[in-house]
Design a protein around this motif. Structure first.
Motif, PDB file in Angstrom:
ATOM      1  N   ASP B  33      54.612  49.462  33.454  1.00  0.00           N
ATOM      2  CA  ASP B  33      53.736  48.996  32.385  1.00  0.00           C
ATOM      3  C   ASP B  33      53.908  47.497  32.205  1.00  0.00           C
ATOM      4  O   ASP B  33      54.908  46.928  32.622  1.00  0.00           O
ATOM      5  CB  ASP B  33      54.140  49.679  31.061  1.00  0.00           C
ATOM      6  N   PHE B  37      58.932  43.996  31.841  1.00  0.00           N
ATOM      7  CA  PHE B  37      58.981  42.670  32.447  1.00  0.00           C
ATOM      8  C   PHE B  37      59.844  42.639  33.699  1.00  0.00           C
ATOM      9  O   PHE B  37      61.010  43.017  33.656  1.00  0.00           O
ATOM     10  CB  PHE B  37      59.519  41.671  31.433  1.00  0.00           C
ATOM     11  N   GLY B  38      59.266  42.146  34.785  1.00  0.00           N
ATOM     12  CA  GLY B  38      60.039  41.901  35.989  1.00  0.00           C
ATOM     13  C   GLY B  38      60.365  43.132  36.804  1.00  0.00           C
ATOM     14  O   GLY B  38      60.932  43.027  37.885  1.00  0.00           O
ATOM     15  N   PRO B 326      42.818  51.472  35.275  1.00  0.00           N
ATOM     16  CA  PRO B 326      43.045  50.910  33.940  1.00  0.00           C
ATOM     17  C   PRO B 326      44.250  49.969  33.911  1.00  0.00           C
ATOM     18  O   PRO B 326      45.324  50.312  34.396  1.00  0.00           O
ATOM     19  CB  PRO B 326      43.288  52.155  33.077  1.00  0.00           C
ATOM     20  N   GLU B 329      41.647  45.556  35.212  1.00  0.00           N
ATOM     21  CA  GLU B 329      40.296  45.007  35.066  1.00  0.00           C
ATOM     22  C   GLU B 329      40.282  43.481  35.115  1.00  0.00           C
ATOM     23  O   GLU B 329      39.436  42.875  35.768  1.00  0.00           O
ATOM     24  CB  GLU B 329      39.659  45.460  33.749  1.00  0.00           C
ATOM     25  N   LYS B 330      41.226  42.866  34.396  1.00  0.00           N
ATOM     26  CA  LYS B 330      41.200  41.407  34.323  1.00  0.00           C
ATOM     27  C   LYS B 330      41.559  40.761  35.653  1.00  0.00           C
ATOM     28  O   LYS B 330      41.006  39.726  36.005  1.00  0.00           O
ATOM     29  CB  LYS B 330      42.167  40.930  33.231  1.00  0.00           C
ATOM     30  N   THR B 333      38.454  40.969  37.809  1.00  0.00           N
ATOM     31  CA  THR B 333      37.473  39.988  37.361  1.00  0.00           C
ATOM     32  C   THR B 333      37.824  38.586  37.849  1.00  0.00           C
ATOM     33  O   THR B 333      36.967  37.817  38.259  1.00  0.00           O
ATOM     34  CB  THR B 333      37.380  40.006  35.823  1.00  0.00           C
ATOM     35  N   ASN B 337      35.331  36.350  40.053  1.00  0.00           N
ATOM     36  CA  ASN B 337      34.917  34.999  39.655  1.00  0.00           C
ATOM     37  C   ASN B 337      35.234  33.982  40.752  1.00  0.00           C
ATOM     38  O   ASN B 337      34.414  33.111  41.049  1.00  0.00           O
ATOM     39  CB  ASN B 337      35.622  34.587  38.355  1.00  0.00           C
ATOM     40  N   LEU B 340      32.796  34.419  43.703  1.00  0.00           N
ATOM     41  CA  LEU B 340      31.455  33.947  43.335  1.00  0.00           C
ATOM     42  C   LEU B 340      31.414  32.421  43.324  1.00  0.00           C
ATOM     43  O   LEU B 340      30.449  31.815  43.800  1.00  0.00           O
ATOM     44  CB  LEU B 340      31.054  34.478  41.952  1.00  0.00           C
ATOM     45  N   LYS B 341      32.462  31.785  42.794  1.00  0.00           N
ATOM     46  CA  LYS B 341      32.482  30.322  42.734  1.00  0.00           C
ATOM     47  C   LYS B 341      32.467  29.707  44.118  1.00  0.00           C
ATOM     48  O   LYS B 341      31.961  28.603  44.307  1.00  0.00           O
ATOM     49  CB  LYS B 341      33.730  29.846  41.978  1.00  0.00           C
ATOM     50  N   TYR B 348      30.237  44.346  43.060  1.00  0.00           N
ATOM     51  CA  TYR B 348      31.424  44.926  42.421  1.00  0.00           C
ATOM     52  C   TYR B 348      31.054  45.906  41.326  1.00  0.00           C
ATOM     53  O   TYR B 348      31.912  46.577  40.776  1.00  0.00           O
ATOM     54  CB  TYR B 348      32.298  43.808  41.833  1.00  0.00           C
ATOM     55  N   GLU B 349      29.784  46.015  40.977  1.00  0.00           N
ATOM     56  CA  GLU B 349      29.404  46.874  39.862  1.00  0.00           C
ATOM     57  C   GLU B 349      29.367  48.327  40.312  1.00  0.00           C
ATOM     58  O   GLU B 349      28.976  48.635  41.429  1.00  0.00           O
ATOM     59  CB  GLU B 349      28.035  46.490  39.312  1.00  0.00           C
ATOM     60  N   MET B 351      27.371  50.530  39.614  1.00  0.00           N
ATOM     61  CA  MET B 351      26.034  51.101  39.845  1.00  0.00           C
ATOM     62  C   MET B 351      25.650  51.158  41.327  1.00  0.00           C
ATOM     63  O   MET B 351      24.729  51.847  41.707  1.00  0.00           O
ATOM     64  CB  MET B 351      24.981  50.319  39.074  1.00  0.00           C
ATOM     65  N   TYR B 352      26.382  50.414  42.185  1.00  0.00           N
ATOM     66  CA  TYR B 352      26.006  50.432  43.595  1.00  0.00           C
ATOM     67  C   TYR B 352      26.591  51.615  44.361  1.00  0.00           C
ATOM     68  O   TYR B 352      26.404  51.732  45.563  1.00  0.00           O
ATOM     69  CB  TYR B 352      26.409  49.118  44.272  1.00  0.00           C
TER      70      TYR B 352
END
Lengths: 546, 546
Positions: B33, B37-38, B326, B329-330, B333, B337, B340-341, B348-349, B351-352
């Motif tokens: 979790d 830490f570590g 779970p 997610e971050k 993302t 990002n 994409l940049k 990545y969605e 729905m595909y």
């Protein structure tokens, strides 16, 4: 100049400049990333604002969410600027400024849709929009260069709980007269279709109220979503239940909203949380904070059986009326598991339609673009992936790609009818707030905190005779967060022997050069411990001279 | 006795005992979790296994995922037990044991569906099931008390890529003869309906391959999902593209699967990652790890423009063929990002339809329950909320509630035709692995790491004359992870003055009681710094005696 809110979800703040006059729109915070150890919140860098404080005519606020108002106390401590906001928003800002002792020194001006006001060469017209908090507005900002529409956070709800739908007519009128640029909310840019009406939540809730039967109903939602709270009060009245609220922000917000007339409830319906146990379960609706699983929130305390007034058990029917914000999933799950273990029935799955978003999806974004008909389009409020999608949506409805600009915080975007250019960037960034400290935690401190969190630290301390270089006391090793000391005595003893050897091999003259002694100690202990444990605790040699 | 896997997603391990004989099923790990830490990984507590090692006849493994095999090296370092697993699973275990130098000392026995084998008084029959890795099996475990079916991880795919659907016939036969208890996979217990077939991913991918046009295709997925990899290879062949793989586990797994015959590819299709730039983009499919945004993975390195062989740009079409677990997610993302940049197109969605789960949804769980017709039902593999839902599903298909038991790790569940009782719990818990250390990081160390991560530490060091109590050197303050030292010199100087005052007020005799000196220093500095900063760094007084 976007000073925050681009490439991130949060700390929205935009600076407009025309003919030497400036205005600010919004001033929010963002909550820290998980790698910002110990940081409480993050505010925009106000350097450029402070540099130009004499030219700024005021701060216009679109609505009262933290990511649009949370930075105001920190801004106002640096520069005294008048705040322009709608009535409820002023109420929320006032609560916030009170905590910082800033109410008396701050001028606040109430604004309202259809009432234009002037700030230097800017004329600002607030435009009513739907969002997950009442009294939200978009802004039409007209200056000699043209009109810019900044949507703030918005969605389009044709059947809202109150206040009417987003004022599409006014936006369309501006569109007809010519809009130089549109800055529009990108939060839901990845979602196709339309965001459902808030009334849908009411319908789902009604079904769940009836399913709850004789059980006590507990609902967690955002304290600022007064529409949701209003619907829950109405359903409670219909079901003959009393309503209590729990959680500091829920208590504060509902109280203020009742006083200001943003919430309506028959007087006998609302009861104090202290009194809920005087009623049978089937006569109670409890509205609470904690829908994101925040560890200290009211719902978390209920799940941990440590709430002062509420003992959750088999007689409870609990609804989490919110979706987890990315990053909060595990915290929410922990709360759900806790409530289930106590025997409660818990409704938390998205399939029950107990929550709708406050932000526009793609079809609403298209409608905004189509009505505003802007010459230039700048997607705002979102991470890069959101801005990119929103830019694609704009291109799809006919905005020429050369007129779409995906900006970054600090960009100086120069707009005129002749075109869009990007000038020299201005200072913009993240300033971390930790306790009372603003900006005194930076990358060095965070790097140390990360290092300490991963492997702990080992302190090597020794007292050395300044004259002879003799070691008078120590070396001693002290560790924290590294290993169980009791089980690892030998490891630390062996490390100390290594330090002794190093010191023993150095001449008295060498030992008086504390810098090189420390380097030698650090290298020796670090290499030894890594070999033995495959860990790299922070090694901190401290030498004292007598 | 479930020793892991209940109330959590991961570290599955179950101990069976009958007439003095024991067998283990699976031995997994769970990832730590965010508040550990570590810590690198978490393994089950093997105390009870070690206590009973002479009675354990072997460890039977259902499939080769980390949450079912990852704990084996740590188990085998404590007790030498034979491993029973299918061919691919043995391959994956062998790779793992090699890293720990345990291959030669471990007896591994290949098992296969329909081939019963005996372990003491237990007869075990592996039953073929569908999952997101080949060669997965459920187990029918027959002993004098009756037959127990443990599903392992499973779903029901009527049109799988290879190996045929889950062997429903054998399960139904056991059901007809009488199943004492079913232990079934609860991972997707919250999801209604059926998990889609893996072939659906192939169909979506084919459409995306054609949409990619002249671009290079990069696909991130789980290294163990060889069905997915096979489909991608087949599509690449069809599209006239070469296939390269990136990421250590992807390289290892595909190589082993090719050797063992679990993957098939024309020889000329697979190329080395070093050679991908010799081909035009439209001739390349790159399969990579990193679908969870893991910071050191191949895809993360591509997003950070630091991958040795792959420079991502506008010519890339990137598909993330997995859903974020779970908590991840971050990280995902952040990678999206970054890609994409760099100008890449990124799919990545959800729905595909570029990903399907490997676990049974509610309708499949009902089918399993209906065919196995168990007298008792124990939901396994999942957090409490999953187990609870699965229990509700079982009740819905007619298992009497008194015959359903939601257990916890360490429960001693006693099953016989007469009933289900729960005896005294046995030791079961989480053992943290950090570097080479197994179990030497516990709650005290974690509490220190958390404290250090939030507010850093301040060390107060002084050398004291043992005879006179005089302070010979210091007090000095050293801080890490607390504040920017350069900007907070005055704060630390003032804190030092406070320590001086405290020491000055103490008599020589008092000062020789180091315990109370330290307490006084800690209290003084802690109160002073909290008043000034609203932070509570760890205060660590170190006194040396000369």
């Amino acid at each position: 100049m976007p000073l925050g809110g681009l490439g991130e979800v949060g700390k929205n703040i935009t600076l407009y400049e025309c003919q030497g006059d400036m205005i600010l729109v919004d001033c929010g915070i963002v909550f820290p990333d998980s790698d910002m150890f110990g940081v409480d919140l993050v505010i925009p860098d106000f350097t450029y604002v402070v540099q130009n404080k004499d030219r700024i005519k005021g701060v216009v606020i679109t609505h009262g969410h933290e990511d649009h108002i949370g930075g105001l106390p920190y801004l106002l401590k640096e520069v005294n600027l008048p705040i322009y906001a709608t009535r409820l928003t002023i109420g929320l800002i006032t609560n916030k400024l009170e905590e910082h002792g800033l109410v008396r020194s701050t001028k606040m001006v109430e604004i309202a849709p259809h009432q234009k006001f002037k700030l230097g060469c800017f004329t600002v017209e607030p435009i009513h929009v739907n969002h997950s908090i009442p009294d939200a507005v978009a802004l039409a900002i007209t200056c000699p260069a043209g009109t810019i529409i900044q949507t703030g956070d918005f969605k389009i709800d044709y059947t809202p709980i109150s206040g009417g739908p987003t004022d599409l007519v006014t936006i369309a009128e501006y569109g007809e007269h010519g809009v130089l640029a549109l800055l529009s909310d990108s939060t839901n840019a990845e979602r196709p279709g339309f965001t459902a009406t808030e009334q849908k939540v009411g319908a789902s809730m009604e079904a769940l109220f009836s399913r709850a039967g004789k059980k006590r109903i507990i609902i967690a939602t955002f304290a600022s979503n007064l529409y949701r709270v209003q619907q829950l009060i109405d359903l409670a009245v219909k079901a003959g239940r009393k309503v209590a609220v729990s959680g500091r922000s829920m208590v504060n917000n509902t109280q203020m909203a009742l006083e200001l007339g943003y919430l309506h409830a028959p007087e006998t319906v609302l009861i104090d949380i202290e009194d809920i146990n005087k009623y049978p379960p089937e006569k109670i609706v409890l509205i609470t904070t904690g829908s994101q699983g925040e560890p200290l929130s009211a719902l978390s305390r209920m799940a941990a059986a440590s709430h002062r007034n509420v003992r959750v058990g088999e007689g409870d029917f609990i609804i989490i009326s919110a979706n987890p914000i990315p990053g909060n999933e595990k915290m929410v799950t922990k709360v759900v598991n806790g409530l289930l273990k106590l025997g409660a029935e818990v409704i938390y799955e998205s399939m029950y339609d107990v929550h709708v978003s406050g932000h526009a999806c793609q079809e609403e974004q298209k409608l905004m673009l189509t009505l505003a008909k802007p010459q230039f389009f700048l997607p705002v409020h979102g991470e890069y992936k959101h801005l990119k999608k929103h830019a694609q949506t704009a291109a799809a409805v006919g905005i020429p790609e050369k007129n779409i600009y995906i900006g970054e915080n600090g960009d100086c975007v120069v707009l005129s009818a002749d075109g869009l250019t990007v000038g020299e960037p201005v200072p913009a960034g993240a300033v971390m707030v930790d306790g009372l400290g603003v900006g005194d935690v930076g990358n060095v401190v965070l790097r140390d905190r990360r290092h300490l969190s991963e492997d702990g630290l080992v302190i090597v301390v020794a007292t050395i005779d300044a004259r002879t270089g003799e070691v008078l006391a120590g070396p001693d090793l002290v560790s924290r967060g590294f290993v169980y000391v009791r089980e690892s005595e030998k490891l630390l003893d062996d490390a100390r022997d290594q330090v002794r050897d190093v010191l023993g091999r150095m001449s008295a003259a060498d030992k008086r050069d504390f810098g090189s002694v420390k380097t030698r100690i650090r290298e020796t202990v670090s290499a030894f411990l890594y070999r033995k444990t495959k860990r790299s605790p922070m090694i901190l040699p401290i030498l004292m001279e007598v």
